[in-house]
Design a protein around this motif. Structure first.
Motif, mmCIF file in Angstrom:
data_model
loop_
_atom_site.group_PDB
_atom_site.id
_atom_site.type_symbol
_atom_site.label_atom_id
_atom_site.label_comp_id
_atom_site.label_asym_id
_atom_site.label_seq_id
_atom_site.Cartn_x
_atom_site.Cartn_y
_atom_site.Cartn_z
ATOM 1 N N LEU A 84 0.826 -1.204 0.000
ATOM 2 C CA LEU A 84 0.000 0.000 0.000
ATOM 3 C C LEU A 84 0.862 1.257 0.000
ATOM 4 N N ARG A 85 1.937 1.228 0.779
ATOM 5 C CA ARG A 85 2.853 2.371 0.773
ATOM 6 C C ARG A 85 3.459 2.573 -0.614
ATOM 7 N N LEU A 86 3.806 1.480 -1.272
ATOM 8 C CA LEU A 86 4.382 1.587 -2.614
ATOM 9 C C LEU A 86 3.411 2.236 -3.598
ATOM 10 N N LYS A 87 2.130 1.981 -3.429
ATOM 11 C CA LYS A 87 1.127 2.550 -4.333
ATOM 12 C C LYS A 87 0.903 4.040 -4.085
ATOM 13 N N LEU A 88 1.038 4.463 -2.830
ATOM 14 C CA LEU A 88 0.657 5.826 -2.466
ATOM 15 C C LEU A 88 1.832 6.780 -2.229
ATOM 16 N N GLU A 89 2.885 6.266 -1.593
ATOM 17 C CA GLU A 89 3.901 7.175 -1.066
ATOM 18 C C GLU A 89 4.756 7.851 -2.136
ATOM 19 N N PRO A 90 5.239 7.139 -3.172
ATOM 20 C CA PRO A 90 6.076 7.845 -4.160
ATOM 21 C C PRO A 90 5.368 9.021 -4.825
ATOM 22 N N ASP A 91 4.094 8.863 -5.175
ATOM 23 C CA ASP A 91 3.356 9.969 -5.802
ATOM 24 C C ASP A 91 3.119 11.105 -4.820
ATOM 25 N N ALA A 92 2.746 10.757 -3.585
ATOM 26 C CA ALA A 92 2.466 11.792 -2.585
ATOM 27 C C ALA A 92 3.721 12.580 -2.236
ATOM 28 N N ILE A 93 4.854 11.894 -2.178
ATOM 29 C CA ILE A 93 6.085 12.575 -1.764
ATOM 30 C C ILE A 93 6.590 13.512 -2.861
ATOM 31 N N ILE A 145 -6.232 13.428 3.248
ATOM 32 C CA ILE A 145 -6.722 12.052 3.424
ATOM 33 C C ILE A 145 -5.604 11.056 3.139
ATOM 34 N N THR A 146 -4.871 11.283 2.055
ATOM 35 C CA THR A 146 -3.775 10.373 1.704
ATOM 36 C C THR A 146 -2.715 10.358 2.793
ATOM 37 N N VAL A 147 -2.348 11.531 3.298
ATOM 38 C CA VAL A 147 -1.313 11.598 4.338
ATOM 39 C C VAL A 147 -1.802 10.944 5.627
ATOM 40 N N ASN A 148 -3.070 11.146 5.978
ATOM 41 C CA ASN A 148 -3.611 10.495 7.176
ATOM 42 C C ASN A 148 -3.568 8.978 7.030
ATOM 43 N N PHE A 149 -3.898 8.491 5.854
ATOM 44 C CA PHE A 149 -3.859 7.051 5.607
ATOM 45 C C PHE A 149 -2.426 6.543 5.674
ATOM 46 N N LEU A 150 -1.492 7.284 5.063
ATOM 47 C CA LEU A 150 -0.090 6.889 5.111
ATOM 48 C C LEU A 150 0.463 6.948 6.529
ATOM 49 N N GLU A 151 -0.019 7.885 7.321
ATOM 50 C CA GLU A 151 0.434 7.949 8.714
ATOM 51 C C GLU A 151 0.039 6.679 9.459
ATOM 52 N N ARG A 152 -1.170 6.178 9.208
ATOM 53 C CA ARG A 152 -1.590 4.914 9.829
ATOM 54 C C ARG A 152 -0.732 3.759 9.348
ATOM 55 N N LEU A 153 -0.407 3.763 8.060
ATOM 56 C CA LEU A 153 0.463 2.710 7.536
ATOM 57 C C LEU A 153 1.854 2.785 8.151
ATOM 58 N N HIS A 154 2.333 4.003 8.395
ATOM 59 C CA HIS A 154 3.654 4.156 9.013
ATOM 60 C C HIS A 154 3.645 3.704 10.471
ATOM 61 N N VAL A 155 2.529 3.884 11.161
ATOM 62 C CA VAL A 155 2.427 3.346 12.526
ATOM 63 C C VAL A 155 2.568 1.828 12.485
ATOM 64 N N LEU A 156 1.872 1.184 11.562
ATOM 65 C CA LEU A 156 1.994 -0.268 11.420
ATOM 66 C C LEU A 156 3.398 -0.658 10.967
ATOM 67 N N THR A 197 12.193 6.737 -3.594
ATOM 68 C CA THR A 197 11.206 6.390 -2.581
ATOM 69 C C THR A 197 10.680 4.974 -2.791
ATOM 70 N N ALA A 198 10.345 4.661 -4.029
ATOM 71 C CA ALA A 198 9.849 3.317 -4.326
ATOM 72 C C ALA A 198 10.908 2.261 -4.022
ATOM 73 N N ALA A 199 12.165 2.537 -4.385
ATOM 74 C CA ALA A 199 13.241 1.568 -4.138
ATOM 75 C C ALA A 199 13.476 1.385 -2.641
ATOM 76 N N HIS A 200 13.397 2.466 -1.882
ATOM 77 C CA HIS A 200 13.593 2.413 -0.429
ATOM 78 C C HIS A 200 12.540 1.519 0.231
ATOM 79 N N ILE A 201 11.294 1.713 -0.148
ATOM 80 C CA ILE A 201 10.208 0.907 0.421
ATOM 81 C C ILE A 201 10.346 -0.550 -0.005
#
Length: 216
Positions: A84-93, A145-156, A197-201
């Motif tokens: 999920l992070r791979l799908k969302l984080e590179p574009d958001a960042i 909304i995207t950042v809030n969702f990613l924040e939950r993913l980062h907690v996990l 970002t994608a490679a890091h994740i």
């Protein structure tokens, strides 16, 4: 002037979450509600409310007639969280890099510097500052909304970050990847930033899959 009022339940959520993420309460361990309520000088009612919220976050699970337990780490959960992070984080960042202000640049730079210090000291807080660094790069995107969702993913993710950094040298490699990401973010080198970002994740997920598969 704005006031931030935190209820007792909010405070308990943060307290128990921090204990789980720091590794003070191990996976599959019970949350001993009587002992914890006694330690904090509270009743079990707000504590149960906090634990129910942490179950929604995916950090604990309830078992009938047995109470709450810290969820185990698993390769399947890691795969889901990091996919999920791979799908969302590179574009958001990359969007955040386009909109970041000078104040945002300073905040991200300072957070990475603190992460380096905590890593070098070998002390507590590496996972928390790892999460803080990623979120510092994400928040200027304006996608609430995207950042809030990613924040939950980062907690996990944070519990898995601790697992990922166990082998020697992983923390130095991770921070070098963070430094490269920050440089691209500051310079608005969007294509490079997206790829880094994608490679890091993905590297973290690959490492975790090997570790967790071996443990299981």
């Amino acid at each position: 002037m704005s006031l931030v009022i935190r209820t007792l339940s909010d405070q308990l959520v943060s307290l128990v979450r921090d204990r789980i993420l720091s590794g003070k309460v191990l996976p599959n361990s019970p949350i001993r509600q009587d002992a914890l309520a006694g330690e904090l000088g509270i009743s079990k009612i707000p504590l149960r409310e906090a634990l129910a919220r942490l179950e929604e976050e995916g950090l604990v699970q309830s078992q009938a007639n047995r109470g709450f337990f810290v969820r185990e780490l698993s390769a399947a959960e890691a795969e889901e969280v990091y996919a999920l992070r791979l799908k969302l984080e590179p574009d958001a960042i990359t969007m955040a890099a386009e909109h970041a202000t000078a104040a945002d640049h300073q905040a991200a730079t300072d957070t990475l510097a603190t992460l380096y210090q905590v890593t070098d000291a070998g002390g507590e807080g590496v996972g928390a500052f790892n999460r803080a660094f990623h979120l510092a790069l994400l928040r200027p995107s304006g996608q609430v909304i995207t950042v809030n969702f990613l924040e939950r993913l980062h907690v996990l993710s944070e519990r898995y970050v601790r697992k990922h950094l166990e082998p020697m040298g992983r923390d130095e490699r991770a921070n070098e990847e963070h430094r490269q990401m920050l440089d691209a973010w500051l310079n608005k080198d969007l294509g490079t930033l997206h790829d880094l970002t994608a490679a890091h994740i993905q590297k973290t997920l690959d490492d975790l899959n090997h570790q967790l598969a071996a443990a299981e």
